[in-house]
Design a protein around this motif. Structure first.
Motif, PDB file in Angstrom:
ATOM      1  N   PHE A  26       0.764  -1.296  -0.029  1.00 50.66           N
ATOM      2  CA  PHE A  26       0.038   0.210  -0.029  1.00 50.66           C
ATOM      3  C   PHE A  26       0.700   1.162  -0.126  1.00 50.66           C
ATOM      4  CE2 PHE A  26      -2.695   3.281   2.075  1.00 50.66           C
ATOM      5  CZ  PHE A  26      -3.660   3.232   1.315  1.00 50.66           C
ATOM      6  N   TYR A  27       2.085   1.286   0.808  1.00 49.88           N
ATOM      7  CA  TYR A  27       2.906   2.462   0.742  1.00 49.88           C
ATOM      8  C   TYR A  27       3.443   2.699  -0.424  1.00 49.88           C
ATOM      9  CZ  TYR A  27       7.352   4.875   1.492  1.00 49.88           C
ATOM     10  OH  TYR A  27       8.452   5.540   1.311  1.00 49.88           O
ATOM     11  N   TYR A  28       4.027   1.503  -1.271  1.00 51.07           N
ATOM     12  CA  TYR A  28       4.598   1.603  -2.368  1.00 51.07           C
ATOM     13  C   TYR A  28       3.467   2.091  -3.573  1.00 51.07           C
ATOM     14  CZ  TYR A  28       7.773   0.492  -6.614  1.00 51.07           C
ATOM     15  OH  TYR A  28       8.584   0.643  -7.378  1.00 51.07           O
ATOM     16  N   MET A  29       2.223   1.598  -3.489  1.00 55.77           N
ATOM     17  CA  MET A  29       1.319   2.084  -4.434  1.00 55.77           C
ATOM     18  C   MET A  29       1.028   3.817  -4.272  1.00 55.77           C
ATOM     19  SD  MET A  29      -2.745   1.180  -4.438  1.00 55.77           S
ATOM     20  CE  MET A  29      -2.960   1.479  -2.840  1.00 55.77           C
ATOM     21  N   VAL A  30       1.060   4.047  -2.906  1.00 55.76           N
ATOM     22  CA  VAL A  30       0.826   5.757  -2.762  1.00 55.76           C
ATOM     23  C   VAL A  30       2.118   6.467  -3.125  1.00 55.76           C
ATOM     24  CG1 VAL A  30       0.585   7.353  -0.824  1.00 55.76           C
ATOM     25  CG2 VAL A  30      -0.606   5.097  -0.624  1.00 55.76           C
ATOM     26  N   ILE A  31       3.201   6.001  -2.879  1.00 56.39           N
ATOM     27  CA  ILE A  31       4.425   6.717  -3.302  1.00 56.39           C
ATOM     28  C   ILE A  31       4.563   6.593  -5.032  1.00 56.39           C
ATOM     29  CG2 ILE A  31       7.046   6.190  -3.455  1.00 56.39           C
ATOM     30  CD1 ILE A  31       6.011   7.611  -0.967  1.00 56.39           C
ATOM     31  N   GLY A  32       4.157   5.326  -5.683  1.00 54.24           N
ATOM     32  CA  GLY A  32       4.054   5.497  -6.890  1.00 54.24           C
ATOM     33  C   GLY A  32       3.292   6.356  -7.549  1.00 54.24           C
ATOM     34  N   SER A  33       2.098   6.791  -6.907  1.00 55.93           N
ATOM     35  CA  SER A  33       1.126   7.710  -7.412  1.00 55.93           C
ATOM     36  C   SER A  33       1.582   8.937  -7.363  1.00 55.93           C
ATOM     37  CB  SER A  33      -0.372   7.592  -7.058  1.00 55.93           C
ATOM     38  OG  SER A  33      -0.120   8.059  -5.407  1.00 55.93           O
ATOM     39  N   LEU A  34       2.662   9.254  -6.677  1.00 54.03           N
ATOM     40  CA  LEU A  34       3.225  10.644  -6.399  1.00 54.03           C
ATOM     41  C   LEU A  34       4.501  11.006  -7.146  1.00 54.03           C
ATOM     42  CD1 LEU A  34       2.659  11.006  -2.674  1.00 54.03           C
ATOM     43  CD2 LEU A  34       1.307  11.958  -4.397  1.00 54.03           C
ATOM     44  N   GLN A  35       4.806   9.981  -8.117  1.00 51.05           N
ATOM     45  CA  GLN A  35       6.256  10.269  -8.536  1.00 51.05           C
ATOM     46  C   GLN A  35       6.083  10.818  -9.956  1.00 51.05           C
ATOM     47  OE1 GLN A  35       9.094   7.044  -8.529  1.00 51.05           O
ATOM     48  NE2 GLN A  35       8.077   6.332  -6.574  1.00 51.05           N
ATOM     49  N   THR A  36       6.996  11.529 -10.492  1.00 53.09           N
ATOM     50  CA  THR A  36       6.924  12.374 -11.870  1.00 53.09           C
ATOM     51  C   THR A  36       7.394  11.004 -12.707  1.00 53.09           C
ATOM     52  OG1 THR A  36       7.128  14.568 -10.701  1.00 53.09           O
ATOM     53  CG2 THR A  36       7.488  14.217 -13.194  1.00 53.09           C
ATOM     54  N   ASN A  37       8.606  10.631 -12.196  1.00 55.66           N
ATOM     55  CA  ASN A  37       9.396   9.941 -13.142  1.00 55.66           C
ATOM     56  C   ASN A  37       9.480   8.485 -12.509  1.00 55.66           C
ATOM     57  OD1 ASN A  37      10.261  11.731 -15.125  1.00 55.66           O
ATOM     58  ND2 ASN A  37      11.469  12.364 -13.551  1.00 55.66           N
ATOM     59  N   VAL A  38       8.845   7.406 -13.206  1.00 57.47           N
ATOM     60  CA  VAL A  38       8.660   6.072 -12.417  1.00 57.47           C
ATOM     61  C   VAL A  38       9.984   5.447 -12.214  1.00 57.47           C
ATOM     62  CG1 VAL A  38       7.776   3.761 -12.689  1.00 57.47           C
ATOM     63  CG2 VAL A  38       6.725   5.626 -13.688  1.00 57.47           C
ATOM     64  N   PRO A  40      11.242   1.780 -11.134  1.00 59.93           N
ATOM     65  CA  PRO A  40      10.754   0.545 -10.696  1.00 59.93           C
ATOM     66  C   PRO A  40      11.717  -0.273 -10.007  1.00 59.93           C
ATOM     67  CG  PRO A  40      11.781   0.614 -13.242  1.00 59.93           C
ATOM     68  CD  PRO A  40      11.710   1.935 -12.528  1.00 59.93           C
ATOM     69  N   THR A  41      12.823   0.313  -9.651  1.00 66.25           N
ATOM     70  CA  THR A  41      13.743  -0.638  -8.705  1.00 66.25           C
ATOM     71  C   THR A  41      13.270  -0.299  -7.128  1.00 66.25           C
ATOM     72  OG1 THR A  41      15.132   1.451  -8.373  1.00 66.25           O
ATOM     73  CG2 THR A  41      15.494   0.224 -10.249  1.00 66.25           C
ATOM     74  N   PRO A  42      13.808  -1.105  -6.352  1.00 67.43           N
ATOM     75  CA  PRO A  42      13.717  -0.978  -4.833  1.00 67.43           C
ATOM     76  C   PRO A  42      13.824   0.540  -4.494  1.00 67.43           C
ATOM     77  CG  PRO A  42      14.821  -3.056  -5.407  1.00 67.43           C
ATOM     78  CD  PRO A  42      14.664  -2.254  -6.575  1.00 67.43           C
ATOM     79  N   ALA A  43      14.700   1.091  -5.049  1.00 69.83           N
ATOM     80  CA  ALA A  43      14.797   2.544  -4.766  1.00 69.83           C
ATOM     81  C   ALA A  43      13.763   3.451  -4.912  1.00 69.83           C
ATOM     82  CB  ALA A  43      16.263   3.272  -5.368  1.00 69.83           C
ATOM     83  N   GLY A  44      12.822   3.055  -5.639  1.00 72.65           N
ATOM     84  CA  GLY A  44      11.628   3.868  -5.959  1.00 72.65           C
ATOM     85  C   GLY A  44      10.925   3.867  -4.914  1.00 72.65           C
ATOM     86  N   ALA A  45      10.903   3.156  -3.739  1.00 68.57           N
ATOM     87  CA  ALA A  45      10.125   3.141  -2.560  1.00 68.57           C
ATOM     88  C   ALA A  45      10.493   4.246  -1.770  1.00 68.57           C
ATOM     89  CB  ALA A  45      10.211   1.982  -1.724  1.00 68.57           C
ATOM     90  N   PHE A  46      11.739   4.906  -2.026  1.00 66.65           N
ATOM     91  CA  PHE A  46      12.198   5.934  -1.224  1.00 66.65           C
ATOM     92  C   PHE A  46      12.644   7.181  -2.131  1.00 66.65           C
ATOM     93  CE2 PHE A  46      13.062   2.262   1.107  1.00 66.65           C
ATOM     94  CZ  PHE A  46      12.290   2.236   2.279  1.00 66.65           C
ATOM     95  N   PRO A  47      11.709   7.714  -2.992  1.00 71.67           N
ATOM     96  CA  PRO A  47      12.029   8.625  -4.141  1.00 71.67           C
ATOM     97  C   PRO A  47      12.651  10.035  -3.431  1.00 71.67           C
ATOM     98  CG  PRO A  47       9.688   8.722  -3.623  1.00 71.67           C
ATOM     99  CD  PRO A  47      10.217   7.809  -2.546  1.00 71.67           C
ATOM    100  N   ASN A  48      13.269  10.644  -4.344  1.00 76.34           N
ATOM    101  CA  ASN A  48      13.708  12.114  -4.307  1.00 76.34           C
ATOM    102  C   ASN A  48      12.372  13.237  -4.048  1.00 76.34           C
ATOM    103  OD1 ASN A  48      14.727  14.810  -4.399  1.00 76.34           O
ATOM    104  ND2 ASN A  48      16.544  13.752  -5.555  1.00 76.34           N
ATOM    105  N   PRO A  49      12.396  13.869  -2.902  1.00 79.22           N
ATOM    106  CA  PRO A  49      11.504  14.999  -2.659  1.00 79.22           C
ATOM    107  C   PRO A  49      11.152  15.620  -3.851  1.00 79.22           C
ATOM    108  CG  PRO A  49      12.849  14.795  -0.844  1.00 79.22           C
ATOM    109  CD  PRO A  49      13.539  13.818  -1.898  1.00 79.22           C
TER     110      PRO A  49
END
Length: 279
Positions: A26-38, A40-49
């Motif tokens: 669920f957290y990854y879904m929320v974070i994925g919905s807020l990313q400008t550039n996708v 897909p790596t595990p690092a995507g769970a902690f994106p740059n602000p």
């Protein structure tokens, strides 16, 4: 004492890790919905602000009306919940408390209905509701096949069977009718069953796709789950960030159900059956 404390700490650590594992999607879904550039790596769970934006929600709302979809889903789920609770309580009370000929056979029939898959009944239901009754593209047409839930009938019956019979006898001696007994005596004591039935019934129609997809053709009548499926199949490729837009729609669909569960989950373990009996 140390051993007991150590076992409790270990238990909390294990439960905490399990909770994190279940919450991560669920957290990854929320974070994925807020990313400008996708990413897909595990690092995507902690994106740059700097990569955080609400543009995905705007993009999907421009292609499907999220508020209209939420309203349709709410009407669909609310109608199903209303029918499930009203008929489930009445039938469960009749099967558990009242004595009448054929009660056992009726309960056996309610159990038998549960083994029949809905997919087996879908085509005759569609023909009857859409062609014979002319209820396609209507809320009633969506709600009607789910209006009575045999599982809720069995659930309420089992809860009513746990209530002391003396409560009903005392109420009848005081002159209360069966509906008064049901409303004033039985229902306050089976509140956990009511909340469980409401939440479990709500989640089903809220996420239901196949039947609303069959019975509705107009986009303005489709629940959000159907609108999102159509978006993913036909429109998502035209957006700048298809993955982010799909995640944004999934978040909007999931938030009401998750919120209701968080609000009412503490009532699941409550039990007030002993409150009406002294001694």
């Amino acid at each position: 004492m140390r051993r007991i404390l150590g076992s409790k700490i270990t238990l909390y650590i294990v439960l905490g890790l399990g909770a994190l594992a279940f919450l991560f999607p669920f957290y990854y879904m929320v974070i994925g919905s807020l990313q400008t550039n996708v990413d897909p790596t595990p690092a995507g769970a902690f994106p740059n602000p700097d990569n955080i934006t609400f543009a995905n929600y705007v993009a999907i709302n421009e292609r499907i009306n999220l508020l209209q979809g939420l309203a349709n889903s709410g009407i669909f789920a609310g109608g199903v919940v209303l029918g499930t609770v009203v008929f489930g309580v009445l039938a469960g009370y009749a099967l558990a408390v009242l004595h009448w000929r054929g009660r056992g056979a009726t309960f056996a029939l309610a159990l038998l209905v549960q083994v029949v898959p809905f997919q087996l009944l879908m085509i005759p239901l569609y023909v009857m509701i859409a062609r014979d009754y002319g209820m396609s593209d209507t809320y009633i047409g969506m709600i009607l096949p789910f209006f009575i839930n045999s599982t809720a009938v069995v659930l309420f019956r089992q809860y009513f069977l746990q209530l002391p019979k003396d409560l009903f006898s005392a109420a009848r001696i005081d002159g209360a009718g069966e509906f008064r007994i049901l409303w004033s005596v039985a229902l306050p004591l089976v509140r956990p069953a009511l909340l469980t039935a409401v939440l479990l019934t709500f989640i089903g129609p809220w996420n239901e796709f196949l039947w609303p997809f069959l019975i509705t053709k107009e986009a303005s009548m489709q629940p959000l789950a159907v609108s999102l499926a159509n978006f993913i199949s036909n429109i998502a490729a035209s957006t700048a960030n298809p993955f982010g837009a799909m995640m944004a729609g999934a978040v909007v669909l999931a938030v009401p159900a998750v919120t209701l569960f968080i609000i009412f989950q503490r009532y699941f373990t409550s039990n007030e059956l002993g409150s009406g009996v002294k001694g």
